[in-house]
Motif scaffolding. Structure first.
Motif, short mmCIF file in Angstrom:
data_model
loop_
_atom_site.label_atom_id
_atom_site.label_comp_id
_atom_site.label_asym_id
_atom_site.label_seq_id
_atom_site.Cartn_x
_atom_site.Cartn_y
_atom_site.Cartn_z
N VAL A 130 -5.37 -4.38 -0.46
CA VAL A 130 -4.82 -3.20 -1.12
C VAL A 130 -3.38 -3.52 -1.51
CG1 VAL A 130 -4.28 -0.74 -0.93
CG2 VAL A 130 -6.32 -1.67 0.21
N GLU A 131 -3.04 -3.28 -2.76
CA GLU A 131 -1.69 -3.54 -3.25
C GLU A 131 -1.10 -2.25 -3.82
OE1 GLU A 131 0.07 -6.32 -3.12
OE2 GLU A 131 -1.52 -7.62 -2.29
N LEU A 132 0.14 -1.97 -3.47
CA LEU A 132 0.90 -0.85 -4.02
C LEU A 132 2.02 -1.41 -4.87
CD1 LEU A 132 1.61 2.25 -4.05
CD2 LEU A 132 3.08 1.77 -2.07
N THR A 133 2.10 -0.99 -6.13
CA THR A 133 3.17 -1.44 -7.04
C THR A 133 3.71 -0.23 -7.80
OG1 THR A 133 1.55 -1.91 -8.78
CG2 THR A 133 2.17 -3.73 -7.33
N GLY A 134 4.83 -0.43 -8.44
CA GLY A 134 5.43 0.65 -9.21
C GLY A 134 6.57 1.27 -8.43
N ALA A 135 6.46 2.57 -8.14
CA ALA A 135 7.53 3.28 -7.43
C ALA A 135 7.68 2.79 -6.00
CB ALA A 135 7.25 4.78 -7.45
N GLY A 136 6.66 2.11 -5.51
CA GLY A 136 6.75 1.54 -4.18
C GLY A 136 6.09 0.18 -4.17
N ARG A 137 6.46 -0.67 -3.20
CA ARG A 137 5.86 -1.99 -3.08
C ARG A 137 5.36 -2.15 -1.65
NH1 ARG A 137 6.46 -5.85 -7.44
NH2 ARG A 137 7.38 -4.65 -9.13
N ASP A 138 4.06 -2.44 -1.52
CA ASP A 138 3.50 -2.63 -0.18
C ASP A 138 2.14 -3.29 -0.33
OD1 ASP A 138 3.36 -2.59 2.55
OD2 ASP A 138 3.42 -0.41 2.77
N SER A 139 1.60 -3.82 0.74
CA SER A 139 0.28 -4.43 0.72
C SER A 139 -0.37 -4.29 2.08
CB SER A 139 0.34 -5.90 0.30
OG SER A 139 1.07 -6.65 1.26
N TRP A 140 -1.68 -4.39 2.07
CA TRP A 140 -2.48 -4.28 3.31
C TRP A 140 -3.74 -5.11 3.10
CZ3 TRP A 140 -7.45 -2.91 4.41
CH2 TRP A 140 -7.77 -2.52 5.71
N SER A 141 -4.20 -5.78 4.16
CA SER A 141 -5.45 -6.52 4.06
C SER A 141 -6.15 -6.54 5.39
CB SER A 141 -5.20 -7.96 3.57
OG SER A 141 -4.46 -8.69 4.53
N SER A 142 -7.46 -6.64 5.34
CA SER A 142 -8.28 -6.75 6.53
C SER A 142 -9.65 -7.24 6.10
CB SER A 142 -8.38 -5.41 7.26
OG SER A 142 -9.04 -5.56 8.50
N ARG A 143 -10.58 -7.35 7.06
CA ARG A 143 -11.94 -7.75 6.74
C ARG A 143 -12.90 -6.62 7.10
NH1 ARG A 143 -12.81 -13.14 10.01
NH2 ARG A 143 -11.96 -11.74 11.60
N VAL A 144 -13.96 -6.52 6.33
CA VAL A 144 -15.00 -5.53 6.60
C VAL A 144 -16.35 -6.22 6.58
CG1 VAL A 144 -13.68 -3.63 5.60
CG2 VAL A 144 -15.32 -4.89 4.18
N GLY A 145 -17.32 -5.59 7.20
CA GLY A 145 -18.70 -6.04 7.13
C GLY A 145 -19.55 -4.88 6.62
N PHE A 146 -20.42 -5.16 5.69
CA PHE A 146 -21.26 -4.12 5.11
C PHE A 146 -22.53 -3.99 5.96
CE2 PHE A 146 -18.41 -5.34 1.77
CZ PHE A 146 -18.09 -4.13 1.17
N ARG A 147 -22.70 -2.82 6.54
CA ARG A 147 -23.84 -2.55 7.41
C ARG A 147 -23.97 -1.07 7.63
NH1 ARG A 147 -21.07 0.30 9.94
NH2 ARG A 147 -19.78 -0.08 11.76
#
Length: 836
Positions: free
Chosen positions: A292-309
């Motif tokens: 997930v990336e936030l740009t523009g008026a704010g700058r931030d990011s987040w990452s993780s892993r998921v499993g589909f089930r």
């Protein structure tokens, strides 16, 4: 002290941990008792950390786990403590400066440059405070004062009213790890400290406050990601300011524009090409990174892993009561699990590496689920990441155990805050299978005599029946919720009725012989256990009684269960003789523990499909102690672990009593049918075949079948001199042999090891191979190489051999004495307990 800066954006992080360069000091702030070995001067502290580890590092206390030190160090929990550091702040262009504490244990007052920022009272949550008004350019002083945890708990109990609880401290009056105050397997080591990371975050515009990427599958196998991104705005942005949120997973990207009016933004992505995540033994553990990336008026990011089930808990009414089964991706999963407690009583010493070893113990034993018990803590991200990778389902308790809890302020708001944070954080994980409201509290209300002392006051039911399920429903609706364990899923049923839902079975350990497990037909056994000693090396590293004896002073410090060693002796019953030496006591209690759990699990599995799983108590230990654990606190696998590896094998053959006589029951928990031939034999001790038959078997995938034993096999001529052996004729069936006995060992004509067993040692590249050969029946052969080398380990244990059979143990370790390896007390078997 380190400062990390993204040159393309405004946010900066000032790391205030010791690893980031911050220099912390610790001092007591209340009078100390005479037995304390430090003054009021400050000592160096490590953050994250805790008072006990800092004092231990400074050489000011002895190891709390050793000898009688638990009582000698009780003053630590009765003392107020202060942590202090100084850091440099240069201002910078950002508009917000937040002090973020991921974990404070527990009642703390935070001061920045002499001004109170806030007071906290919950170990189980994080805190974020806007401190821009407190900061000054240049040096800043940060002080965190912690109240004495035991004193604080008693004070809170006085304020909110005493409510029933087990053990001696009112742990239920505060939001602190319950077992930190001692348990029937745990040391009383209540302490304080900055137990997780702490930092200064500086940012402008907007930041990503949280992400809930709820990954599921639809009925066609298409991956669905229902992602919820919560933003926080700095309060200075213009009303028309906007930012862009971009989410990416498995090659799919979507971008949305958000404004200052937006709090939570949701994405709904379809991913037809993703591979599903499965628990171990049912498929692959496919994981996909979400960014997930936030740009523009704010700058931030987040990452993780998921499993589909999809993971569904089925609690359906049927002719036998109420089911309890997990259905993953449409497939019913038989649960082979264990309860999990904090992996070290001094929790800041737990690392990803130590967790990997312990979770590896679970996986290698055949387990597919760990239950994070409600008297401990919400574990670190490392724990859940490892479970995702290993395919171990996670049953997550909310943190309420064996007590009544106030539903009023100030506890109510703290419970809500911690629950919302926990559900948000853990909803990322593919392994998360169940949220559970409490451990035994509903049972306690019904049966433990709480009603009179409570006198009509609340006791926590509002949490388990209303608040917690509402939070789960709002934040993680894909995951099932249970009000408690045990629980029968009906308002007018006893919560611990084996016919309904989950069952805890503790009368066996407390009152009855382990064969009493056979009187139960639980739909799902979520707690049951039997004690045994830790490894000899582990025990003697902390118990120094002379002579070493079951009722020695220090031995009893390391036996927390009520009348525990008396129950160990009683539990031997007719199964094994009462030991005459401490070495035999140690081996006999370990062996009896292993046999008790194997007996129970094999019986429960033989009830499939009525029974849908077992979660034994417990996998791990938090300190060196006589306990129910399968692996002790030094990481040494007890005989119980080897018994679990057999009882939790995907394919199990077990001899069980059935109407009309003995039968062999086959449980095939694999995707392939089990088809072949079994050889059934009734044997004399020296190997003479008294009766023999071959039976063709066919068990469907994920199924079970029962085969009655012929009378010639099942009925002995001399019960004391004969036994049964069931063995697959084709090794490709991957079915370990099963044995049946007509009498207990104390009446069985087992030969002495010198008459029935020989052994040879051969060097290997990384240790030695010990090959044992039997000339008559030898039961439960085990090697204990840790008695020679603390780092040594063995690949197998509790091996039973008929005459003419052999088995090779692979021992890893440094140079080992070959003669010692094949002699008692390193090489043991059940036979030697009968022949002194």
């Amino acid at each position: 002290m380190s400062t990390t800066t993204d040159l393309l954006s405004a946010p900066t992080t000032t790391d205030l941990t010791s690893a980031g360069g911050a220099l912390w000091e610790l001092r007591p702030t209340t009078p100390l008792p005479p037995e304390a070995t430090l003054g009021t001067e400050a000592i160096s502290a490590v953050v994250p950390g805790e008072v006990h580890t800092d004092l231990l590092r400074a050489g000011l206390i002895s190891d709390p786990f050793d000898g009688n030190n638990e009582a000698a160090l009780a003053w630590i929990g009765l003392t107020d403590w202060q942590y202090r550091t100084v850091f440099t702040f240069d201002g910078g262009p950002q508009t917000r400066h937040d002090l973020v504490a991921d974990g404070l244990d527990t009642a703390a007052t935070i001061r920045l440059n002499g001004k109170v920022v806030a007071s906290t009272a919950n170990q189980h949550r994080s805190y974020r405070f806007d401190v821009r008004e407190f900061l000054v350019p240049g040096e800043n002083e940060l002080i965190i004062d912690f109240r004495a945890p035991v004193t604080f708990a008693h004070e809170q109990q006085e304020l909110i009213g005493a409510r029933p609880q087990v053990n001696h401290h009112p742990f239920n009056a505060v939001r602190k790890m319950a077992c930190n105050f001692g348990w029937d397997w745990g040391i009383d080591i209540a302490g304080a400290g900055i137990w997780k990371a702490i930092r200064l975050e500086s940012w402008s515009g907007a930041r990503i406050a949280s992400v809930r990427p709820l990954a599921t599958l639809d009925e066609h196998g298409t991956g669905l990601l229902d992602a919820h991104v919560e933003l926080e705005w700095d309060g200075t942005s213009a009303s028309d300011d906007t930012a862009e949120l971009t989410i990416s997973v498995a090659g799919v990207t979507e971008t949305l524009t958000v404004s200052t009016d937006d709090g939570v933004t949701s994405f709904a992505l379809q991913l037809p090409q993703v591979d599903a995540w499965w628990p171990r033994g049912y498929g692959e553990q496919n994981l996909h990174e979400v960014q997930v990336e936030l740009t523009g008026a704010g700058r931030d990011s987040w990452s993780s892993r998921v499993g589909f089930r999809t993971i569904e808990l089925r609690t359906d009414a049927d002719a036998d009561g109420t089911s309890f089964l997990f259905r993953v991706n449409g497939v019913d999963v038989y649960i082979r699990g264990a309860n999990w407690i904090p992996d070290d009583a001094l929790v800041t010493r737990i690392t990803r590496e130590s967790l990997a070893a312990s979770i590896g113990d679970a996986a290698e034993s055949g387990m597919n689920l760990l239950r994070v018990w409600g008297g401990g803590m919400y574990e670190s991200d490392d724990f859940y990441d490892l479970c995702d990778e290993q395919g171990l389902l996670v049953w997550q308790d909310f943190l309420f155990a064996c007590a009544a809890y106030s539903e009023e302020e100030p506890m109510r708001s703290e419970v809500i805050a911690e629950a919302r944070e926990a559900v948000t954080r853990l909803s990322t994980h593919a392994s998360l299978a169940l949220w559970n409201g409490c451990n035994e509290n509903i049972w306690g209300w019904v049966e433990w005599g709480w009603r009179v002392p409570l006198a009509g006051r609340n006791w926590g039911e509002g949490y388990y029946r209303e608040i917690l399920p509402e939070i789960v429903g709002e934040l993680d609706a894909r995951t099932s919720y249970s009000a408690g364990s045990p629980f029968s899923y009906g308002d007018h049923m006893h919560p611990n009725d084996p016919r309904h839902g989950t069952t805890h079975i503790w009368d066996v350990w407390n009152e009855k012989d382990y064969t009493h497990y056979a009187s139960y037909q639980p739909r799902f056994a979520s707690e049951f256990g039997f004690q045994g000693s830790p490894a000899w090396l582990t025990l003697t590293s902390v118990v120094h009684d002379e002579p070493l004896a079951p009722y020695g002073e220090q031995m009893l410090v390391h036996q927390k269960a009520d009348q525990g060693n008396l129950k160990l002796e009683r539990g031997l019953g007719d199964h094994l003789p009462q030991p005459e030496s401490i070495e035999d006591w140690h081996w006999a209690t370990q062996l009896n523990q292993a046999r008790a759990l194997a007996f129970g699990i094999e019986h429960f599995r033989s009830l499939f499909p009525l029974n849908r799983g077992t979660v034994m108590w417990q996998l791990n230990d938090s300190w060196p102690v006589v306990s129910w654990a399968a692996v002790d606190s030094h990481g040494i696998r007890k005989p119980l672990w080897h018994a679990l590896k057999h009882a939790y094998a995907p394919r199990l053959a077990t001899v069980q009593p059935r109407e009309g006589g003995l039968a062999v029951v086959l449980h095939n928990d694999t995707d392939a049918p089990l088809t072949g031939e079994l050889r059934l034999r009734r044997l004399a001790m020296a190997g003479e075949v008294l009766a023999e038959d071959v039976v063709s078997v066919a068990v469907e995938a994920r199924g079970a079948a029962t085969y009655q034993l012929p009378e010639a096999i099942a009925v002995p001529g001399d019960a004391a001199a004969e036994y049964l052996e069931v063995r697959a004729l084709d090794a490709a069936l991957e079915l370990a042999p099963a044995f049946g006995y007509f009498v207990e060992d104390t009446a069985l004509a087992l030969l002495a090891p010198a008459q029935a067993l020989s052994a040879q040692v051969k060097a290997t590249d990384d240790g030695v191979a010990v090959t044992v050969r039997a000339s008559a029946l030898v039961k439960d052969i085990a090697l204990f190489p840790d008695r020679l080398d603390a780092s040594a380990s063995v690949d197998s244990g509790l091996v039973t051999l008929s005459a003419g059979e052999e088995h090779t143990f692979l021992v890893r370790g440094s140079e080992l004495d070959g003669a010692a390896l094949i002699s008692a007390p390193v090489l043991r078997c059940a036979n030697d307990l009968l022949h002194g």
